[in-house]
Design a protein around this motif. Structure first.
Motif, PDB file in Angstrom:
ATOM      1  N   ILE A   1       6.736  14.711   4.887  1.00 31.27           N
ATOM      2  CA  ILE A   1       6.058  13.749   6.072  1.00 31.27           C
ATOM      3  C   ILE A   1       6.759  12.425   6.132  1.00 31.27           C
ATOM      4  N   ALA A   2       7.101  11.786   5.400  1.00 33.41           N
ATOM      5  CA  ALA A   2       7.827  10.538   5.377  1.00 33.41           C
ATOM      6  C   ALA A   2       9.119  10.518   6.105  1.00 33.41           C
ATOM      7  N   TRP A   3       9.717  11.488   5.782  1.00 34.28           N
ATOM      8  CA  TRP A   3      11.112  11.771   6.194  1.00 34.28           C
ATOM      9  C   TRP A   3      11.033  12.215   7.831  1.00 34.28           C
ATOM     10  N   GLU A   4       9.997  13.023   8.179  1.00 34.63           N
ATOM     11  CA  GLU A   4       9.789  13.222   9.423  1.00 34.63           C
ATOM     12  C   GLU A   4       9.442  12.063  10.288  1.00 34.63           C
ATOM     13  N   PHE A   5       8.769  11.064   9.817  1.00 37.33           N
ATOM     14  CA  PHE A   5       8.168   9.898  10.745  1.00 37.33           C
ATOM     15  C   PHE A   5       9.270   8.757  10.393  1.00 37.33           C
ATOM     16  N   LYS A  30      14.440   0.634   2.430  1.00 32.42           N
ATOM     17  CA  LYS A  30      14.130   0.088   1.240  1.00 32.42           C
ATOM     18  C   LYS A  30      13.446  -1.481   1.067  1.00 32.42           C
ATOM     19  N   ALA A  31      14.183  -2.364   2.036  1.00 32.63           N
ATOM     20  CA  ALA A  31      13.772  -3.797   2.327  1.00 32.63           C
ATOM     21  C   ALA A  31      12.509  -3.863   2.509  1.00 32.63           C
ATOM     22  N   ALA A  32      11.898  -3.017   3.573  1.00 32.34           N
ATOM     23  CA  ALA A  32      10.351  -2.865   3.794  1.00 32.34           C
ATOM     24  C   ALA A  32       9.535  -2.490   2.553  1.00 32.34           C
ATOM     25  N   VAL A  33       9.909  -1.559   1.817  1.00 30.02           N
ATOM     26  CA  VAL A  33       9.094  -1.222   0.622  1.00 30.02           C
ATOM     27  C   VAL A  33       9.153  -2.393  -0.432  1.00 30.02           C
ATOM     28  N   GLY A  34      10.445  -2.926  -0.587  1.00 32.28           N
ATOM     29  CA  GLY A  34      10.371  -4.108  -1.342  1.00 32.28           C
ATOM     30  C   GLY A  34       9.385  -5.349  -0.915  1.00 32.28           C
ATOM     31  N   GLU A  35       9.403  -5.446   0.379  1.00 34.43           N
ATOM     32  CA  GLU A  35       8.321  -6.497   0.855  1.00 34.43           C
ATOM     33  C   GLU A  35       6.975  -6.053   0.787  1.00 34.43           C
ATOM     34  N   ILE A  36       6.593  -4.959   0.899  1.00 33.75           N
ATOM     35  CA  ILE A  36       5.431  -4.429   0.639  1.00 33.75           C
ATOM     36  C   ILE A  36       4.914  -4.668  -0.696  1.00 33.75           C
ATOM     37  N   ILE A  37       5.898  -4.122  -1.525  1.00 37.37           N
ATOM     38  CA  ILE A  37       5.486  -4.237  -3.031  1.00 37.37           C
ATOM     39  C   ILE A  37       5.330  -5.725  -3.418  1.00 37.37           C
ATOM     40  N   GLN A  38       6.119  -6.657  -3.005  1.00 38.50           N
ATOM     41  CA  GLN A  38       6.115  -8.104  -3.141  1.00 38.50           C
ATOM     42  C   GLN A  38       4.635  -8.673  -2.607  1.00 38.50           C
ATOM     43  N   THR A  39       4.228  -8.231  -1.507  1.00 35.55           N
ATOM     44  CA  THR A  39       3.132  -8.746  -0.654  1.00 35.55           C
ATOM     45  C   THR A  39       1.860  -8.349  -0.840  1.00 35.55           C
ATOM     46  N   LYS A  40       1.692  -6.749  -0.921  1.00 37.22           N
ATOM     47  CA  LYS A  40       0.586  -6.279  -1.043  1.00 37.22           C
ATOM     48  C   LYS A  40      -0.065  -5.903  -2.297  1.00 37.22           C
ATOM     49  N   VAL A  41      -1.199  -6.505  -2.824  1.00 37.31           N
ATOM     50  CA  VAL A  41      -1.839  -6.467  -3.995  1.00 37.31           C
ATOM     51  C   VAL A  41      -2.043  -4.880  -4.230  1.00 37.31           C
ATOM     52  N   GLU A  42      -2.876  -4.449  -3.302  1.00 40.58           N
ATOM     53  CA  GLU A  42      -3.302  -3.007  -3.433  1.00 40.58           C
ATOM     54  C   GLU A  42      -3.284  -2.443  -1.744  1.00 40.58           C
ATOM     55  N   GLY A 102      -7.247   4.697   2.532  1.00 39.61           N
ATOM     56  CA  GLY A 102      -7.400   4.901   3.969  1.00 39.61           C
ATOM     57  C   GLY A 102      -6.013   4.275   4.821  1.00 39.61           C
ATOM     58  N   THR A 103      -4.915   3.691   4.008  1.00 40.59           N
ATOM     59  CA  THR A 103      -4.173   2.975   4.578  1.00 40.59           C
ATOM     60  C   THR A 103      -2.822   3.842   5.175  1.00 40.59           C
ATOM     61  N   ASN A 104      -2.314   3.762   6.247  1.00 34.08           N
ATOM     62  CA  ASN A 104      -1.377   4.830   6.679  1.00 34.08           C
ATOM     63  C   ASN A 104       0.036   4.108   6.466  1.00 34.08           C
ATOM     64  N   TRP A 105       0.566   4.410   5.237  1.00 37.73           N
ATOM     65  CA  TRP A 105       1.474   3.658   4.576  1.00 37.73           C
ATOM     66  C   TRP A 105       2.813   4.078   5.392  1.00 37.73           C
ATOM     67  N   ILE A 106       2.967   5.153   6.107  1.00 38.46           N
ATOM     68  CA  ILE A 106       4.072   5.317   6.945  1.00 38.46           C
ATOM     69  C   ILE A 106       4.272   4.243   8.066  1.00 38.46           C
ATOM     70  N   ALA A 107       3.105   4.134   8.670  1.00 30.59           N
ATOM     71  CA  ALA A 107       2.921   3.177   9.691  1.00 30.59           C
ATOM     72  C   ALA A 107       3.294   1.953   9.152  1.00 30.59           C
ATOM     73  N   LEU A 108       2.632   1.554   8.040  1.00 29.93           N
ATOM     74  CA  LEU A 108       3.109   0.211   7.249  1.00 29.93           C
ATOM     75  C   LEU A 108       4.496   0.146   7.182  1.00 29.93           C
ATOM     76  N   ILE A 109       5.089   1.015   6.412  1.00 26.07           N
ATOM     77  CA  ILE A 109       6.738   0.856   6.300  1.00 26.07           C
ATOM     78  C   ILE A 109       7.486   0.284   7.617  1.00 26.07           C
ATOM     79  N   ARG A 110       6.892   1.464   8.535  1.00 22.02           N
ATOM     80  CA  ARG A 110       7.615   1.173   9.857  1.00 22.02           C
ATOM     81  C   ARG A 110       7.500  -0.066  10.578  1.00 22.02           C
ATOM     82  N   SER A 111       6.040  -0.585  10.531  1.00 21.03           N
ATOM     83  CA  SER A 111       5.855  -1.735  10.898  1.00 21.03           C
ATOM     84  C   SER A 111       6.804  -3.083  10.327  1.00 21.03           C
TER      85      SER A 111
END
Length: 88
Positions: free
Chosen positions: A21-25, A35-47, A51-60
């Motif tokens: 699903i991640a690949w599709e979107f 990779k940069a987005a995921v790195g930023e998410i890991i560094q800034t999100k505690v949890e 219900g988080t739409n993680w695909i939209a979070l990565i894209r954003s």
């Protein structure tokens, strides 16, 4: 993208990941963007909540303008509120 998703799953253990699903979107994004987005998410999100739409979070995060942080303007050393050319 697989490496970035593995990093995300390693940090957020309860996160349910479906790589297909991640690949599709997210396939239109470059691997370095994801990779940069995921790195930023890991560094800034505690949890990430269930219900988080993680695909939209990565894209954003991946597509946000790095100059103005998606706000449409930025602050320079000599001037405040300079319009950004990112068309926000």
């Amino acid at each position: 993208m697989a490496e970035a998703l593995l990093m995300l799953k390693t940090v957020f253990l309860s996160l349910e990941l479906r790589p297909d699903i991640a690949w599709e979107f997210l396939k239109d994004l470059r691997d370095d963007q994801v990779k940069a987005a995921v790195g930023e998410i890991i560094q800034t999100k505690v949890e990430i909540y269930p219900g988080t739409n993680w695909i939209a979070l990565i894209r954003s995060v991946a597509t946000r303008c790095r100059k103005c942080n998606g706000k449409g303007s930025y602050v320079s050393e000599t001037n405040y509120d300079i319009p950004c050319d990112c068309k926000k």
